[in-house]
Motif scaffolding. Structure first.
Motif, PDB file in Angstrom:
ATOM      1  N   GLY A   1       0.787  -1.226   0.000  1.00  0.00           N
ATOM      2  CA  GLY A   1       0.000   0.000   0.000  1.00  0.00           C
ATOM      3  C   GLY A   1       0.814   1.268   0.000  1.00  0.00           C
ATOM      4  N   ILE A   2       2.141   1.166   0.031  1.00  0.00           N
ATOM      5  CA  ILE A   2       2.983   2.361   0.096  1.00  0.00           C
ATOM      6  C   ILE A   2       2.832   3.232  -1.147  1.00  0.00           C
ATOM      7  CG2 ILE A   2       5.432   3.011  -0.158  1.00  0.00           C
ATOM      8  CD1 ILE A   2       6.062   1.284   2.216  1.00  0.00           C
ATOM      9  N   THR A   3       2.550   2.618  -2.303  1.00  0.00           N
ATOM     10  CA  THR A   3       2.450   3.425  -3.523  1.00  0.00           C
ATOM     11  C   THR A   3       1.201   4.304  -3.552  1.00  0.00           C
ATOM     12  OG1 THR A   3       1.427   1.533  -4.656  1.00  0.00           O
ATOM     13  CG2 THR A   3       3.798   1.837  -4.930  1.00  0.00           C
ATOM     14  N   GLU A   4       0.344   4.171  -2.564  1.00  0.00           N
ATOM     15  CA  GLU A   4      -0.788   5.102  -2.485  1.00  0.00           C
ATOM     16  C   GLU A   4      -0.321   6.508  -2.132  1.00  0.00           C
ATOM     17  OE1 GLU A   4      -3.647   3.534   0.220  1.00  0.00           O
ATOM     18  OE2 GLU A   4      -3.877   1.635  -0.867  1.00  0.00           O
ATOM     19  N   THR A   5       0.844   6.619  -1.487  1.00  0.00           N
ATOM     20  CA  THR A   5       1.369   7.939  -1.108  1.00  0.00           C
ATOM     21  C   THR A   5       2.714   8.247  -1.750  1.00  0.00           C
ATOM     22  OG1 THR A   5       2.323   6.969   0.904  1.00  0.00           O
ATOM     23  CG2 THR A   5       0.136   7.984   1.090  1.00  0.00           C
ATOM     24  N   ARG A   6       3.453   7.229  -2.165  1.00  0.00           N
ATOM     25  CA  ARG A   6       4.740   7.423  -2.838  1.00  0.00           C
ATOM     26  C   ARG A   6       4.550   7.030  -4.299  1.00  0.00           C
ATOM     27  NH1 ARG A   6       9.572   7.169   0.800  1.00  0.00           N
ATOM     28  NH2 ARG A   6      10.674   6.453  -1.059  1.00  0.00           N
ATOM     29  N   THR A   7       4.707   8.004  -5.185  1.00  0.00           N
ATOM     30  CA  THR A   7       4.274   7.778  -6.569  1.00  0.00           C
ATOM     31  C   THR A   7       5.349   8.025  -7.617  1.00  0.00           C
ATOM     32  OG1 THR A   7       3.448  10.059  -6.724  1.00  0.00           O
ATOM     33  CG2 THR A   7       1.884   8.372  -5.993  1.00  0.00           C
ATOM     34  N   ASP A   8       6.599   8.294  -7.220  1.00  0.00           N
ATOM     35  CA  ASP A   8       7.589   8.623  -8.248  1.00  0.00           C
ATOM     36  C   ASP A   8       8.323   7.400  -8.794  1.00  0.00           C
ATOM     37  OD1 ASP A   8       8.867   8.249  -5.864  1.00  0.00           O
ATOM     38  OD2 ASP A   8      10.179   9.997  -6.009  1.00  0.00           O
ATOM     39  N   VAL A   9       8.229   6.254  -8.100  1.00  0.00           N
ATOM     40  CA  VAL A   9       8.733   4.992  -8.628  1.00  0.00           C
ATOM     41  C   VAL A   9       7.531   4.092  -8.881  1.00  0.00           C
ATOM     42  CG1 VAL A   9      10.186   2.982  -8.207  1.00  0.00           C
ATOM     43  CG2 VAL A   9      10.848   5.189  -7.277  1.00  0.00           C
ATOM     44  N   TYR A  10       7.445   3.522 -10.085  1.00  0.00           N
ATOM     45  CA  TYR A  10       6.278   2.706 -10.407  1.00  0.00           C
ATOM     46  C   TYR A  10       6.576   1.824 -11.607  1.00  0.00           C
ATOM     47  CZ  TYR A  10       5.644   6.768 -13.519  1.00  0.00           C
ATOM     48  OH  TYR A  10       5.847   7.784 -14.426  1.00  0.00           O
ATOM     49  N   GLU A  11       5.705   0.860 -11.835  1.00  0.00           N
ATOM     50  CA  GLU A  11       5.812  -0.003 -13.012  1.00  0.00           C
ATOM     51  C   GLU A  11       5.030   0.644 -14.142  1.00  0.00           C
ATOM     52  OE1 GLU A  11       7.475  -3.707 -14.402  1.00  0.00           O
ATOM     53  OE2 GLU A  11       7.098  -3.474 -12.277  1.00  0.00           O
ATOM     54  N   TYR A  12       5.699   0.780 -15.285  1.00  0.00           N
ATOM     55  CA  TYR A  12       5.168   1.532 -16.418  1.00  0.00           C
ATOM     56  C   TYR A  12       5.116   0.611 -17.632  1.00  0.00           C
ATOM     57  CZ  TYR A  12       5.143   5.289 -19.987  1.00  0.00           C
ATOM     58  OH  TYR A  12       4.861   6.134 -21.042  1.00  0.00           O
ATOM     59  N   GLY A  13       4.051   0.719 -18.401  1.00  0.00           N
ATOM     60  CA  GLY A  13       3.986  -0.089 -19.608  1.00  0.00           C
ATOM     61  C   GLY A  13       2.593  -0.156 -20.176  1.00  0.00           C
ATOM     62  N   GLY A  14       2.366  -1.193 -20.956  1.00  0.00           N
ATOM     63  CA  GLY A  14       1.091  -1.357 -21.607  1.00  0.00           C
ATOM     64  C   GLY A  14       1.168  -2.388 -22.709  1.00  0.00           C
ATOM     65  N   VAL A  15       0.216  -2.355 -23.603  1.00  0.00           N
ATOM     66  CA  VAL A  15       0.132  -3.281 -24.722  1.00  0.00           C
ATOM     67  C   VAL A  15       0.161  -2.477 -26.014  1.00  0.00           C
ATOM     68  CG1 VAL A  15      -1.264  -5.058 -25.844  1.00  0.00           C
ATOM     69  CG2 VAL A  15      -1.179  -4.931 -23.345  1.00  0.00           C
ATOM     70  N   LEU A  16       0.952  -2.923 -26.974  1.00  0.00           N
ATOM     71  CA  LEU A  16       1.100  -2.214 -28.256  1.00  0.00           C
ATOM     72  C   LEU A  16       0.825  -3.189 -29.397  1.00  0.00           C
ATOM     73  CD1 LEU A  16       3.892  -1.459 -26.332  1.00  0.00           C
ATOM     74  CD2 LEU A  16       3.572   0.584 -27.746  1.00  0.00           C
ATOM     75  N   ARG A  17       0.327  -2.648 -30.496  1.00  0.00           N
ATOM     76  CA  ARG A  17      -0.060  -3.474 -31.648  1.00  0.00           C
ATOM     77  C   ARG A  17       0.813  -3.174 -32.859  1.00  0.00           C
ATOM     78  NH1 ARG A  17      -3.374  -3.401 -36.180  1.00  0.00           N
ATOM     79  NH2 ARG A  17      -4.559  -5.334 -36.549  1.00  0.00           N
ATOM     80  N   LYS A  18       1.159  -4.217 -33.581  1.00  0.00           N
ATOM     81  CA  LYS A  18       1.858  -4.068 -34.852  1.00  0.00           C
ATOM     82  C   LYS A  18       0.817  -3.999 -35.976  1.00  0.00           C
ATOM     83  CE  LYS A  18       5.077  -6.399 -37.996  1.00  0.00           C
ATOM     84  NZ  LYS A  18       6.014  -7.539 -38.182  1.00  0.00           N
ATOM     85  N   SER A  19       0.848  -2.930 -36.730  1.00  0.00           N
ATOM     86  CA  SER A  19      -0.124  -2.759 -37.822  1.00  0.00           C
ATOM     87  C   SER A  19       0.197  -3.687 -38.986  1.00  0.00           C
ATOM     88  CB  SER A  19      -0.122  -1.323 -38.299  1.00  0.00           C
ATOM     89  OG  SER A  19      -0.466  -0.441 -37.245  1.00  0.00           O
TER      90      SER A  19
END
Length: 288
Positions: free
Chosen positions: A270-288
């Protein structure tokens, strides 16, 4: 039973932590050693967000694979740097929504390979191979991968919480962009997807300090800024909502829960509820 008996296979490193074992511990896994747990405890002193981040990534895995099967129509997966088996592994999620889905797991950690092969012994649509995610040509040349993956059809290539192990300067492979993009750009059919996540820091100076600390422990590591991750993925089409903090990627409060974190790590949940500058970043991308 926690793996403190060091009489197992000699190929298993005991003198330094491994990312698969350390990550698995934060998910509630038992396949780890004292050196892995001590590494996490030291890292949490300066970066207490790591427990939340590991668990948020695992929840993202479920949502991303569900999307890829149900909405993108993907039926085959390459999971690079797959880590130790735990609840809701890629094949379990994919085959929950399409029993015919095939999955190739890729890792170099001997514990991952042993555990994965035991888990998958009776699943003909799933295999685990020994290969370095930094060497996509070796993955493509593997006969087990060739048997399960048909690159004339769309495929999902997964780099989940491993982008930070792809360093700009490394003695293996041809750099992070080649590792991330070679299969999707040069071999995968149109309509294929790339799912990526890595730990980022909004402050480049603090990102560099995090990299130095973890790299010095023996785990290859490079914390990037979101902009640096974006640059590695340009040219692919991000699926809504794009590349974001994983908490913001199609959140679903009703998705299956994880095993509880170990008791000693509970104070960090639950620490990331108040500390937000380090996080896991990403997503899903598509090849056209």
């Amino acid at each position: 039973m926690t793996m403190d008996d060091e009489s197992t296979a000699t190929s298993i490193p005991f003198d330094k932590p491994t990312s698969a074992r350390a990550y698995g511990w934060m998910l509630g896994g038992k396949d780890n050693y004292a050196i892995d747990r001590e590494f996490i405890r030291r890292t949490l002193v300066e970066f207490p967000e790591c427990v939340d981040i590991a668990r948020q990534n695992r929840l993202f895995l479920f949502r991303a694979v569900r999307y890829l099967v149900q909405e993108a129509g993907i039926r085959q997966f390459l999971d690079l740097g797959c880590g130790l088996p735990t609840d809701n592994n890629v094949h379990q999620v994919a085959q929950r929504f399409d029993p015919a889905a095939s999955v190739v797991y890729v890792d170099v950690d001997p514990i991952v390979l042993a555990q994965g092969r035991a888990l998958l012994a009776d699943n003909e649509a799933t295999t685990v191979i020994t290969a370095d995610m930094r060497d996509p040509e070796a993955i493509l040349a593997n006969p087990d991968a060739q048997q399960l993956i048909d690159f004339t059809e769309p495929v999902a290539v997964l780099f989940l919480s491993v982008g930070h192990h792809l360093k700009d300067s490394d003695d293996v492979g041809h750099g992070p962009r080649h590792a991330l993009r070679h299969i999707i750009d040069t071999v995968a059919a149109p309509g294929s997807h790339l799912a990526v996540s890595q730990i980022v820091h909004d402050d480049p100076v603090k990102a560099a300090r995090m990299s130095e600390q973890i790299d010095a422990a023996g785990i290859p590591w490079q914390t990037r800024t979101p902009a640096e991750v974006d640059a590695l993925l340009d040219g692919l089409e991000p699926v809504e909502p794009g590349l974001v903090n994983l908490n913001d990627w199609r959140p679903d409060p009703n998705q299956p829960l994880l095993e509880p974190a170990p008791a000693v790590l509970q104070p960090y949940v639950g620490i990331t509820e108040t500390r937000t500058d380090v996080y896991e970043y990403g997503g899903v991308l598509r090849k056209s």
